[in-house]
Motif scaffolding. Structure first.
Motif, PDB file in Angstrom:
ATOM      1  N   ILE A 176       0.833  -1.201   0.000  1.00 15.55           N
ATOM      2  CA  ILE A 176       0.000   0.000   0.000  1.00 15.55           C
ATOM      3  C   ILE A 176       0.871   1.256   0.000  1.00 15.55           C
ATOM      4  CG2 ILE A 176      -1.742   1.300   1.289  1.00 15.55           C
ATOM      5  CD1 ILE A 176      -2.649  -1.385   2.482  1.00 15.55           C
ATOM      6  N   ASP A 177       0.562   2.172  -0.888  1.00 16.08           N
ATOM      7  CA  ASP A 177       1.246   3.465  -0.929  1.00 16.08           C
ATOM      8  C   ASP A 177       0.486   4.446  -0.042  1.00 16.08           C
ATOM      9  OD1 ASP A 177       2.532   5.826  -1.461  1.00 16.08           O
ATOM     10  OD2 ASP A 177       1.758   6.032  -3.513  1.00 16.08           O
ATOM     11  N   TYR A 178       0.933   4.602   1.192  1.00 15.16           N
ATOM     12  CA  TYR A 178       0.243   5.499   2.130  1.00 15.16           C
ATOM     13  C   TYR A 178       0.464   6.962   1.794  1.00 15.16           C
ATOM     14  CZ  TYR A 178      -0.668   1.342   4.893  1.00 15.16           C
ATOM     15  OH  TYR A 178      -1.108   0.103   5.309  1.00 15.16           O
ATOM     16  N   GLY A 179       1.425   7.251   0.927  1.00 13.01           N
ATOM     17  CA  GLY A 179       1.660   8.622   0.524  1.00 13.01           C
ATOM     18  C   GLY A 179       0.529   9.209  -0.299  1.00 13.01           C
ATOM     19  N   ARG A 180      -0.367   8.364  -0.796  1.00 10.51           N
ATOM     20  CA  ARG A 180      -1.484   8.896  -1.597  1.00 10.51           C
ATOM     21  C   ARG A 180      -2.640   9.392  -0.728  1.00 10.51           C
ATOM     22  NH1 ARG A 180      -5.368   4.539  -2.774  1.00 10.51           N
ATOM     23  NH2 ARG A 180      -4.620   2.589  -1.873  1.00 10.51           N
ATOM     24  N   PHE A 181      -2.544   9.190   0.579  1.00 10.26           N
ATOM     25  CA  PHE A 181      -3.573   9.692   1.489  1.00 10.26           C
ATOM     26  C   PHE A 181      -3.065  10.942   2.197  1.00 10.26           C
ATOM     27  CE2 PHE A 181      -3.954   4.921   1.813  1.00 10.26           C
ATOM     28  CZ  PHE A 181      -5.014   4.822   0.914  1.00 10.26           C
ATOM     29  N   ASP A 182      -3.972  11.862   2.467  1.00  9.27           N
ATOM     30  CA  ASP A 182      -3.610  13.056   3.233  1.00  9.27           C
ATOM     31  C   ASP A 182      -3.601  12.768   4.731  1.00  9.27           C
ATOM     32  OD1 ASP A 182      -3.362  14.627   0.940  1.00  9.27           O
ATOM     33  OD2 ASP A 182      -5.514  15.072   0.922  1.00  9.27           O
ATOM     34  N   GLU A 183      -4.541  11.936   5.179  1.00  5.14           N
ATOM     35  CA  GLU A 183      -4.666  11.573   6.581  1.00  5.14           C
ATOM     36  C   GLU A 183      -5.501  10.306   6.661  1.00  5.14           C
ATOM     37  OE1 GLU A 183      -6.888  14.501   8.793  1.00  5.14           O
ATOM     38  OE2 GLU A 183      -8.108  15.025   7.052  1.00  5.14           O
ATOM     39  N   GLY A 184      -5.665   9.785   7.867  1.00  5.25           N
ATOM     40  CA  GLY A 184      -6.370   8.523   8.030  1.00  5.25           C
ATOM     41  C   GLY A 184      -7.866   8.671   8.148  1.00  5.25           C
ATOM     42  N   ARG A 185      -8.461   9.406   7.264  1.00  2.32           N
ATOM     43  CA  ARG A 185      -9.917   9.545   7.206  1.00  2.32           C
ATOM     44  C   ARG A 185     -10.323   9.705   5.745  1.00  2.32           C
ATOM     45  NH1 ARG A 185     -12.592  13.037  10.041  1.00  2.32           N
ATOM     46  NH2 ARG A 185     -11.067  13.460  11.648  1.00  2.32           N
ATOM     47  N   GLY A 186     -11.625   9.612   5.494  1.00  2.00           N
ATOM     48  CA  GLY A 186     -12.104   9.677   4.120  1.00  2.00           C
ATOM     49  C   GLY A 186     -11.682   8.455   3.320  1.00  2.00           C
ATOM     50  N   ILE A 187     -11.479   7.333   4.029  1.00  2.00           N
ATOM     51  CA  ILE A 187     -11.018   6.101   3.404  1.00  2.00           C
ATOM     52  C   ILE A 187     -11.772   4.927   4.024  1.00  2.00           C
ATOM     53  CG2 ILE A 187      -8.706   6.860   2.724  1.00  2.00           C
ATOM     54  CD1 ILE A 187      -7.624   6.006   5.311  1.00  2.00           C
ATOM     55  N   ASN A 188     -11.585   3.744   3.452  1.00  2.00           N
ATOM     56  CA  ASN A 188     -12.278   2.554   3.921  1.00  2.00           C
ATOM     57  C   ASN A 188     -11.347   1.781   4.847  1.00  2.00           C
ATOM     58  OD1 ASN A 188     -13.382  -0.125   4.138  1.00  2.00           O
ATOM     59  ND2 ASN A 188     -14.605   0.276   2.308  1.00  2.00           N
ATOM     60  N   TYR A 189     -11.651   1.757   6.141  1.00  2.00           N
ATOM     61  CA  TYR A 189     -10.771   1.113   7.111  1.00  2.00           C
ATOM     62  C   TYR A 189     -10.694  -0.398   6.910  1.00  2.00           C
ATOM     63  CZ  TYR A 189     -10.888   5.611   9.574  1.00  2.00           C
ATOM     64  OH  TYR A 189     -10.767   6.933   9.903  1.00  2.00           O
ATOM     65  N   TRP A 190     -11.776  -1.001   6.504  1.00  2.00           N
ATOM     66  CA  TRP A 190     -11.769  -2.450   6.273  1.00  2.00           C
ATOM     67  C   TRP A 190     -10.819  -2.818   5.135  1.00  2.00           C
ATOM     68  CZ3 TRP A 190     -12.892  -7.197   7.893  1.00  2.00           C
ATOM     69  CH2 TRP A 190     -13.037  -8.212   6.973  1.00  2.00           C
ATOM     70  N   LYS A 191     -10.896  -2.091   4.051  1.00  2.00           N
ATOM     71  CA  LYS A 191     -10.077  -2.449   2.893  1.00  2.00           C
ATOM     72  C   LYS A 191      -8.599  -2.220   3.136  1.00  2.00           C
ATOM     73  CE  LYS A 191     -13.557  -2.059  -0.738  1.00  2.00           C
ATOM     74  NZ  LYS A 191     -13.924  -1.436  -2.037  1.00  2.00           N
ATOM     75  N   LEU A 192      -8.254  -1.239   3.947  1.00  2.00           N
ATOM     76  CA  LEU A 192      -6.842  -0.948   4.209  1.00  2.00           C
ATOM     77  C   LEU A 192      -6.246  -1.837   5.304  1.00  2.00           C
ATOM     78  CD1 LEU A 192      -6.667   2.946   4.053  1.00  2.00           C
ATOM     79  CD2 LEU A 192      -5.599   1.327   2.494  1.00  2.00           C
ATOM     80  N   ASP A 193      -7.085  -2.449   6.108  1.00  2.00           N
ATOM     81  CA  ASP A 193      -6.596  -3.227   7.246  1.00  2.00           C
ATOM     82  C   ASP A 193      -6.549  -4.709   6.875  1.00  2.00           C
ATOM     83  OD1 ASP A 193      -6.102  -4.497   9.666  1.00  2.00           O
ATOM     84  OD2 ASP A 193      -7.266  -3.051  10.819  1.00  2.00           O
ATOM     85  N   HIS A 194      -5.448  -5.128   6.279  1.00  2.00           N
ATOM     86  CA  HIS A 194      -5.300  -6.526   5.884  1.00  2.00           C
ATOM     87  C   HIS A 194      -5.218  -7.450   7.095  1.00  2.00           C
ATOM     88  CE1 HIS A 194      -3.649  -5.599   1.581  1.00  2.00           C
ATOM     89  NE2 HIS A 194      -4.538  -4.705   1.975  1.00  2.00           N
ATOM     90  N   THR A 195      -4.834  -6.914   8.232  1.00  2.00           N
ATOM     91  CA  THR A 195      -4.679  -7.734   9.439  1.00  2.00           C
ATOM     92  C   THR A 195      -6.022  -8.267   9.910  1.00  2.00           C
ATOM     93  OG1 THR A 195      -2.753  -6.422  10.078  1.00  2.00           O
ATOM     94  CG2 THR A 195      -3.781  -7.757  11.792  1.00  2.00           C
ATOM     95  N   ILE A 196      -7.017  -7.406  10.086  1.00  2.03           N
ATOM     96  CA  ILE A 196      -8.327  -7.871  10.547  1.00  2.03           C
ATOM     97  C   ILE A 196      -8.988  -8.728   9.473  1.00  2.03           C
ATOM     98  CG2 ILE A 196      -9.619  -5.825   9.779  1.00  2.03           C
ATOM     99  CD1 ILE A 196     -10.186  -7.908  12.996  1.00  2.03           C
ATOM    100  N   ARG A 197      -8.764  -8.417   8.231  1.00  2.00           N
ATOM    101  CA  ARG A 197      -9.338  -9.240   7.169  1.00  2.00           C
ATOM    102  C   ARG A 197      -8.799 -10.659   7.225  1.00  2.00           C
ATOM    103  NH1 ARG A 197      -8.049  -5.481   2.162  1.00  2.00           N
ATOM    104  NH2 ARG A 197      -8.445  -7.413   1.013  1.00  2.00           N
ATOM    105  N   ARG A 198      -7.500 -10.794   7.451  1.00  3.13           N
ATOM    106  CA  ARG A 198      -6.910 -12.131   7.548  1.00  3.13           C
ATOM    107  C   ARG A 198      -7.455 -12.879   8.761  1.00  3.13           C
ATOM    108  NH1 ARG A 198      -2.078 -10.905   9.086  1.00  3.13           N
ATOM    109  NH2 ARG A 198      -2.460 -11.555  11.237  1.00  3.13           N
ATOM    110  N   GLU A 199      -7.545 -12.194   9.907  1.00  2.00           N
ATOM    111  CA  GLU A 199      -7.998 -12.853  11.125  1.00  2.00           C
ATOM    112  C   GLU A 199      -9.439 -13.347  10.988  1.00  2.00           C
ATOM    113  OE1 GLU A 199      -6.671 -13.858  14.013  1.00  2.00           O
ATOM    114  OE2 GLU A 199      -4.757 -13.389  13.078  1.00  2.00           O
TER     115      GLU A 199
END
Length: 610
Positions: free
Chosen positions: A5-28
């Motif tokens: 994931i290229d986190y540089g394309r986000f300005d901050e941790g909002r206005g995004i989908n937390y489920w899709k970015l969090d591969h850890t919870i998805r795997r669990e």
């Protein structure tokens, strides 16, 4: 090569989908859900992650500055106990509850023949805490109150159970747990609230004071009180449901829809209690927490008399797991904010995520997140299995024995991790992180209550000792760790597996030593023991999952497991300074950005000396 994931394309941790970015919870969840459960849940969790990352997150920041306000009295001086909420909070409530955050674990949701496991409720709480851990408190207590009524009510409170588990906001009521008293605190057996049966009204009436009451105006509040001639201590406590409104079982509870339509209750409709004031808290502003005086307050007995503490313990198990899920959610949000900031912040000619010290810090934050989620959602899986077994009338004693040990440790360790991670997340952001305009400020304030809610670290450590002494919880623990380690066979994992096996035997030796010492010495070492169990159990859990991932062609989790073992269980000469270990630099993209790893390249990544 996929750099993740290229986190540089986000300005901050909002206005995004937390489920899709969090591969850890998805795997669990993919690991712990059945195939059909995950197939049903995936799109809904994606929708929920998007909702939380946009609307809920925006509203949460506003609510933090404009939280609930209490009006104890109306303009005529009559008690009406009215809590005024900002419109943004009411919007969040409607959106979250109607997504099924509580209902889906108790009533089969659309498209399914049976309810989802309680771990689904915890997964949604986890995502919610990316935005608002304060609001998660009422959500958790609503689920907890529903679980208590499901287990212990004889059917007389079915209208309240239906309100707690409604997926229609207008029909919903929320839960609460009024446990703490000024003189008692963690010593629940010292509670002084009394209950007396009113023959004329055909109900119980409570007198006393509750000191720290979160979600103060809930309609589905559970409270402990002592009836006449009941023994002292926890054995004499009974559980009561204490509604916000004067209860009438024929008309049912006062729902969210009633409140929105009618506004404050008329004084004659208010239950006989006084909401004295709201606490001026450091964080979790979105949940109103206050002091309550019971003065002949009408209450409804839950189950049998003098069984209240056991009933409350069932709710506390879920509440402690909810607390741990909230901690994991805060860690996830802080990590996301830190990755994003580090990928965008230029200093000395480069973004700060290119510098070795920052890379090592982000790697270790990511590994902590992986470890916390792995432990908590394995415990949630076992908890869900136990509840399903009980619903079906099957024996679940062995699972319960293990949970008696795992649950207090889950809450104890992850709460501390959340505080430490949130604090360091502020440091990464520099001065901005300390300012209320940026979310890291709020995340730290919200995280600070997690080691306190549902039992402090000392109280939980003593609970660990009780689980070992009364339930022989070490037996299923050892069996589980042995099973995990027995599944690990990949050469890449050989070194870490040997370390964990050696520590497992040392842990067993430590438990044997404590069994021969007096109670005072056992208490002295209880906290160290709890953390030791977390480290060994989590390491075995990560190694087993890494083995599965390697067999599927991805070595990323092997790097995570290795780093966790090195950080928590290995003793390195000169603190590792002379070791030549550069894993944090070589594995940065894999661990921090979720880049996949070809198992064939792992020897090069982790170093030839391993």
């Amino acid at each position: 090569m996929d750099a993740g994931i290229d986190y540089g394309r986000f300005d901050e941790g909002r206005g995004i989908n937390y489920w899709k970015l969090d591969h850890t919870i998805r795997r669990e969840l993919r690991r712990s859900y059945t195939e059909d459960e995950f197939e049903w849940a995936e799109s809904r969790l994606a929708e929920f992650g998007d909702l939380v990352g946009h609307t809920i997150a925006d509203n949460a920041d506003y609510i933090d500055d404009h939280g609930p306000e209490l009006e104890p009295y109306d303009k005529h001086g009559e008690v009406h106990n009215y809590v005024r909420y900002p419109a943004e909070q009411l919007e969040n409530e409607r959106l979250v509850y109607e997504m099924g955050i509580v209902a889906d674990a108790f009533d089969a949701p659309p498209g399914r023949d049976e309810p989802m496991p309680l771990s689904h409720n915890l997964a949604m709480q986890y995502l919610l805490c990316y935005a608002d851990p304060g609001f998660d408190c009422p959500v958790a207590m609503t689920a907890g109150a529903a679980l208590v009524l499901e287990k212990f009510d004889d059917g007389s409170l079915s209208a309240y159970y239906e309100g707690l588990t409604s997926r229609n906001y207008n029909d919903l009521i929320e839960g609460a747990m009024f446990l703490t008293e000024k003189q008692g605190g963690s010593d629940v057996g010292a509670n002084e609230t009394r209950a007396e049966y009113d023959e004329d009204e055909g109900c119980w009436r409570l007198d006393g004071e509750k000191w720290f009451c979160s979600n103060i105006d809930a309609e589905g509040t559970l409270a402990l009180a002592r009836t006449d001639d009941a023994p002292e201590g926890t054995a004499g406590l009974s559980m009561f449901l204490v509604p916000h409104a004067y209860p009438d079982l024929e008309s049912g509870p006062y729902t969210k829809g009633d409140r929105l339509e009618d506004g404050p209750l008329a004084p004659e409709a208010v239950n006989d209690q006084l909401y004295r004031r709201l606490k001026d808290k450091l964080g979790t502003i979105s949940v109103p927490t206050g002091e309550v005086e019971f003065d002949g307050t009408k209450a409804l007995l839950v189950g049998e008399q003098e069984r209240g503490f056991k009933q409350m313990a069932e709710m506390l198990n879920l509440e402690r797991l909810s607390n741990a899920a909230a901690s994991c959610g805060i860690i996830g949000r802080v990590l996301l904010e830190s990755k994003t900031y580090a990928a965008n912040r230029d200093a000395f000619g480069d973004t700060i995520d290119q510098y070795p010290l920052m890379r090592a810090d982000l790697v270790d934050m990511a590994v902590d997140h992986e470890a916390a989620v792995a432990y908590v959602f394995e415990t949630a899986r076992l908890f869900s299995a136990r509840e399903r077994a009980e619903r079906a009338g099957r024996d679940a004693d062995e699972t319960y024995r293990l949970l008696r040990l795992l649950i207090p440790i889950a809450k104890l360790r992850t709460a501390r991790m959340a505080v430490e991670t949130a604090s360091y997340g502020m440091e990464i952001h520099g001065g901005n992180g300390y300012v209320n305009d940026f979310v890291t400020n709020r995340l730290l304030r919200d995280a600070q209550v997690l080691p306190i809610w549902e039992g402090t670290e000392n109280i939980l450590s003593l609970d660990v000792l009780r689980a070992l002494e009364r339930e022989d919880a070490h037996e299923p623990l050892f069996e589980t760790i042995e099973d995990r380690l027995a599944s690990v066979s990949h050469p890449t994992l050989a070194g870490p597996a040997e370390t964990v096996e050696a520590e497992y035997h040392d842990l067993a030796g430590a438990l044997a030593t404590l069994a021969t010492e007096d109670a005072e010495y056992a208490q002295l070492r209880a906290k160290e023991l709890a953390h030791y169990v977390f480290d060994v159990f989590t390491a075995a859990q990560l190694l087993e999952q890494a083995q599965t991932q390697l067999e599927a062609g991805n070595g990323r989790l092997a790097l995570v497991a290795r780093r966790f073992v090195a950080n928590e269980l290995e003793t390195r000469d000169a603190r590792g300074i002379a070791s030549g270990d550069q894993l944090a630099l070589k594995a940065f993209d894999s661990i921090v950005r979720y880049a996949p790893v070809d198992p064939e390249t792992l020897t090069e990544t982790i170093g030839v000396d391993d």
